[in-house]
Design a protein around this motif. Structure first.
Motif, PDB file in Angstrom:
ATOM      1  N   ARG A  46       0.857  -1.181   0.000  1.00  0.00           N
ATOM      2  CA  ARG A  46       0.000   0.000   0.000  1.00  0.00           C
ATOM      3  C   ARG A  46       0.893   1.231   0.000  1.00  0.00           C
ATOM      4  O   ARG A  46       1.865   1.313   0.751  1.00  0.00           O
ATOM      5  N   ASN A  47       0.552   2.183  -0.847  1.00  0.00           N
ATOM      6  CA  ASN A  47       1.334   3.410  -1.007  1.00  0.00           C
ATOM      7  C   ASN A  47       0.831   4.454  -0.008  1.00  0.00           C
ATOM      8  O   ASN A  47      -0.030   5.270  -0.336  1.00  0.00           O
ATOM      9  N   LEU A  53      -1.409   0.541  -4.840  1.00  0.00           N
ATOM     10  CA  LEU A  53      -0.267  -0.292  -4.486  1.00  0.00           C
ATOM     11  C   LEU A  53       0.960   0.229  -5.200  1.00  0.00           C
ATOM     12  O   LEU A  53       0.873   0.716  -6.329  1.00  0.00           O
ATOM     13  N   LYS A  54       2.103   0.094  -4.532  1.00  0.00           N
ATOM     14  CA  LYS A  54       3.379   0.509  -5.103  1.00  0.00           C
ATOM     15  C   LYS A  54       4.292  -0.711  -5.160  1.00  0.00           C
ATOM     16  O   LYS A  54       4.398  -1.458  -4.188  1.00  0.00           O
ATOM     17  N   ASN A 117      -4.290  -5.495   5.866  1.00  0.00           N
ATOM     18  CA  ASN A 117      -3.711  -5.806   4.560  1.00  0.00           C
ATOM     19  C   ASN A 117      -2.797  -4.650   4.154  1.00  0.00           C
ATOM     20  O   ASN A 117      -3.261  -3.561   3.839  1.00  0.00           O
ATOM     21  N   ILE A 118      -1.474  -4.908   4.168  1.00  0.00           N
ATOM     22  CA  ILE A 118      -0.509  -3.844   3.849  1.00  0.00           C
ATOM     23  C   ILE A 118       0.176  -4.070   2.496  1.00  0.00           C
ATOM     24  O   ILE A 118       0.983  -3.260   2.067  1.00  0.00           O
ATOM     25  N   GLY A 119      -0.173  -5.186   1.854  1.00  0.00           N
ATOM     26  CA  GLY A 119       0.444  -5.475   0.569  1.00  0.00           C
ATOM     27  C   GLY A 119       0.160  -6.894   0.141  1.00  0.00           C
ATOM     28  O   GLY A 119      -0.799  -7.515   0.610  1.00  0.00           O
ATOM     29  N   GLN A 120       1.034  -7.413  -0.731  1.00  0.00           N
ATOM     30  CA  GLN A 120       0.804  -8.742  -1.269  1.00  0.00           C
ATOM     31  C   GLN A 120       2.043  -9.266  -1.972  1.00  0.00           C
ATOM     32  O   GLN A 120       2.916  -8.484  -2.363  1.00  0.00           O
ATOM     33  N   ILE A 121       2.076 -10.578  -2.106  1.00  0.00           N
ATOM     34  CA  ILE A 121       3.073 -11.204  -2.962  1.00  0.00           C
ATOM     35  C   ILE A 121       2.342 -11.583  -4.248  1.00  0.00           C
ATOM     36  O   ILE A 121       1.204 -12.062  -4.209  1.00  0.00           O
TER      37      ILE A 121
END
Length: 150
Positions: A46-47, A53-54, A117-121
């Motif tokens: 997360r940006n 998303l970044k 949820n702060i991001g993902q693979i």
């Protein structure tokens, strides 16, 4: 196969004298090297407070998709649903963002820190429909380990 890979991941992420970014970069390269159908492995985060998303560390071909709005593409959908998304055939997905014409399938697993949820693979494969439930469980494990260092 995944059990052997799991054993190595904590040591990659606990490496002394390495930044978090360097650890994640090493992890991406390790997964891409060890799993023959993982052709692109990367993290999106997360940006800040933006609804986007970044791109973070990744291994594979360069991508123009360094910023992805929430809801757009598979990664953007996972940012909203907080759920794994397995795409056996990217050509069958209406909301797919093509990174490369050689990509045939994709799996995206959200990364949670303290329940958020702060991001993902994100994994792209040039192999049609290679991902199984075992890949999902393995990538959930990877993200739990990554969450420990974030």
């Amino acid at each position: 196969m995944f059990e052997q890979l799991q054993a190595k991941i904590p040591s990659i992420l606990k490496a002394e004298n390495r930044t978090t970014e360097e650890k994640l970069q090493t992890l991406c390269e390790y997964l891409k090297e060890k799993i023959h159908y993982y052709d692109w492995v990367g993290f999106y985060f997360r940006n800040g407070e933006k609804e986007e998303l970044k791109l973070g560390p990744y291994a594979g071909a360069p991508t123009d998709h360094t910023i992805i709005p929430f809801g757009k593409g598979i990664c953007g959908q996972v940012a909203l649903t907080n759920a794994n998304f397995v795409v056996p055939d990217v050509a069958a997905q209406d909301n797919y963002i093509a990174c490369s014409i050689s990509v045939k399938s994709e799996i995206v697993v959200p990364l949670f820190v303290n329940g958020k949820n702060i991001g993902q693979i994100d994994i792209d494969s040039e192999t049609p429909d290679p991902f199984s439930e075992a890949d999902e469980r393995f990538l959930e494990f990877v993200n739990r380990e990554v969450a420990r260092i974030l």
